[in-house]
Design a protein around this motif. Structure first.
Motif, PDB file in Angstrom:
ATOM      1  N   ASP A  13      -3.728  15.257   8.185  1.00  0.00           N
ATOM      2  CA  ASP A  13      -3.662  16.052   6.951  1.00  0.00           C
ATOM      3  C   ASP A  13      -2.364  15.832   6.171  1.00  0.00           C
ATOM      4  O   ASP A  13      -2.134  16.449   5.137  1.00  0.00           O
ATOM      5  N   GLY A  14      -1.495  14.949   6.670  1.00  0.00           N
ATOM      6  CA  GLY A  14      -0.250  14.634   5.985  1.00  0.00           C
ATOM      7  C   GLY A  14       0.948  15.448   6.430  1.00  0.00           C
ATOM      8  O   GLY A  14       2.078  15.142   6.054  1.00  0.00           O
ATOM      9  N   SER A  15       0.735  16.470   7.221  1.00  0.00           N
ATOM     10  CA  SER A  15       1.852  17.283   7.704  1.00  0.00           C
ATOM     11  C   SER A  15       2.544  16.572   8.868  1.00  0.00           C
ATOM     12  O   SER A  15       1.968  15.709   9.522  1.00  0.00           O
ATOM     13  N   LEU A  16       3.789  16.944   9.097  1.00  0.00           N
ATOM     14  CA  LEU A  16       4.553  16.346  10.192  1.00  0.00           C
ATOM     15  C   LEU A  16       4.317  17.095  11.489  1.00  0.00           C
ATOM     16  O   LEU A  16       4.262  18.322  11.505  1.00  0.00           O
ATOM     17  N   GLU A  17       4.225  16.332  12.571  1.00  0.00           N
ATOM     18  CA  GLU A  17       4.169  16.884  13.929  1.00  0.00           C
ATOM     19  C   GLU A  17       5.597  16.891  14.442  1.00  0.00           C
ATOM     20  O   GLU A  17       6.207  15.838  14.592  1.00  0.00           O
TER      21      GLU A  17
ATOM     22  N   ILE B  48       0.885  -1.159   0.000  1.00  0.00           N
ATOM     23  CA  ILE B  48       0.000   0.000   0.000  1.00  0.00           C
ATOM     24  C   ILE B  48       0.924   1.209   0.000  1.00  0.00           C
ATOM     25  O   ILE B  48       1.695   1.398   0.941  1.00  0.00           O
ATOM     26  N   PRO B  49       0.883   2.027  -1.064  1.00  0.00           N
ATOM     27  CA  PRO B  49       1.799   3.157  -1.124  1.00  0.00           C
ATOM     28  C   PRO B  49       1.546   4.169  -0.024  1.00  0.00           C
ATOM     29  O   PRO B  49       0.427   4.320   0.460  1.00  0.00           O
ATOM     30  N   ASP B  50       2.589   4.869   0.364  1.00  0.00           N
ATOM     31  CA  ASP B  50       2.471   5.975   1.302  1.00  0.00           C
ATOM     32  C   ASP B  50       1.618   7.044   0.625  1.00  0.00           C
ATOM     33  O   ASP B  50       1.777   7.295  -0.563  1.00  0.00           O
ATOM     34  N   PRO B  51       0.697   7.689   1.348  1.00  0.00           N
ATOM     35  CA  PRO B  51      -0.128   8.731   0.727  1.00  0.00           C
ATOM     36  C   PRO B  51       0.669   9.924   0.211  1.00  0.00           C
ATOM     37  O   PRO B  51       0.209  10.644  -0.661  1.00  0.00           O
ATOM     38  N   ASP B  52       1.873  10.133   0.727  1.00  0.00           N
ATOM     39  CA  ASP B  52       2.724  11.230   0.277  1.00  0.00           C
ATOM     40  C   ASP B  52       3.302  10.867  -1.087  1.00  0.00           C
ATOM     41  O   ASP B  52       4.072   9.917  -1.218  1.00  0.00           O
ATOM     42  N   ALA B  53       2.926  11.630  -2.107  1.00  0.00           N
ATOM     43  CA  ALA B  53       3.356  11.334  -3.477  1.00  0.00           C
ATOM     44  C   ALA B  53       4.876  11.355  -3.634  1.00  0.00           C
ATOM     45  O   ALA B  53       5.423  10.711  -4.526  1.00  0.00           O
ATOM     46  N   ASP B  54       5.583  12.072  -2.776  1.00  0.00           N
ATOM     47  CA  ASP B  54       7.039  12.167  -2.865  1.00  0.00           C
ATOM     48  C   ASP B  54       7.765  11.066  -2.091  1.00  0.00           C
ATOM     49  O   ASP B  54       8.985  10.971  -2.146  1.00  0.00           O
ATOM     50  N   SER B  55       7.013  10.228  -1.375  1.00  0.00           N
ATOM     51  CA  SER B  55       7.631   9.181  -0.555  1.00  0.00           C
ATOM     52  C   SER B  55       8.255   8.104  -1.432  1.00  0.00           C
ATOM     53  O   SER B  55       7.726   7.745  -2.479  1.00  0.00           O
TER      54      SER B  55
END
Length: 126
Positions: free
Chosen positions: A38-42, A9-16
């Motif tokens: 939302d995909g942002s880093l904490e 299952i690919p990472d949702p981040d297209a750049d991953s």
């Protein structure tokens, strides 16, 4: 073993350049970092990063047909082993007895400056 035996299952981040989850023969493997919904880093406190990381793991496992209560092994990477107690406080909200087999590893750095925790888990499919 053919490629049909494996699923990713690919990472949702297209750049991953890493899959979010890989599975084989009923075993699911996932690596997660402190990513918000939302995909942002904490990149705040170790508590906030631990919560985001374990929530991301929960979501990834559920998408793959598994769950937190099916985790057999967890490797925890911490940039400061003094953060282990705070991570454990959060960990106990996501897992219960019987606890998964686990290891905590101190590392010099993670992929993004300010990232303090990353986990890799192995779980059985539900």
């Amino acid at each position: 073993m053919s490629s049909q035996d494996l699923s990713f299952i690919p990472d949702p981040d297209a750049d991953s350049i890493s899959s979010d989850v890989a599975s084989f023969g009923g075993i699911t493997v996932s690596t997660q970092v402190p990513t918000r919904a939302d995909g942002s880093l904490e990149l705040g406190s170790i508590t906030a990063q631990s919560e985001c990381t374990l929530e991301a793991l929960k979501v990834a496992l559920e998408r793959a047909g598994s769950s937190m209560d099916r985790v057999m092994h967890l490797t925890i990477y911490l940039t400061d082993m003094a953060d282990r107690a705070a991570f454990n406080d959060v960990y106990q909200r996501f897992f219960a007895k019987p606890w998964p087999v686990r290891a905590a590893v101190g590392v010099a750095a993670l992929a993004v400056e300010g990232m303090r925790v990353e986990v890799t888990a192995m779980a059985a499919r539900a």
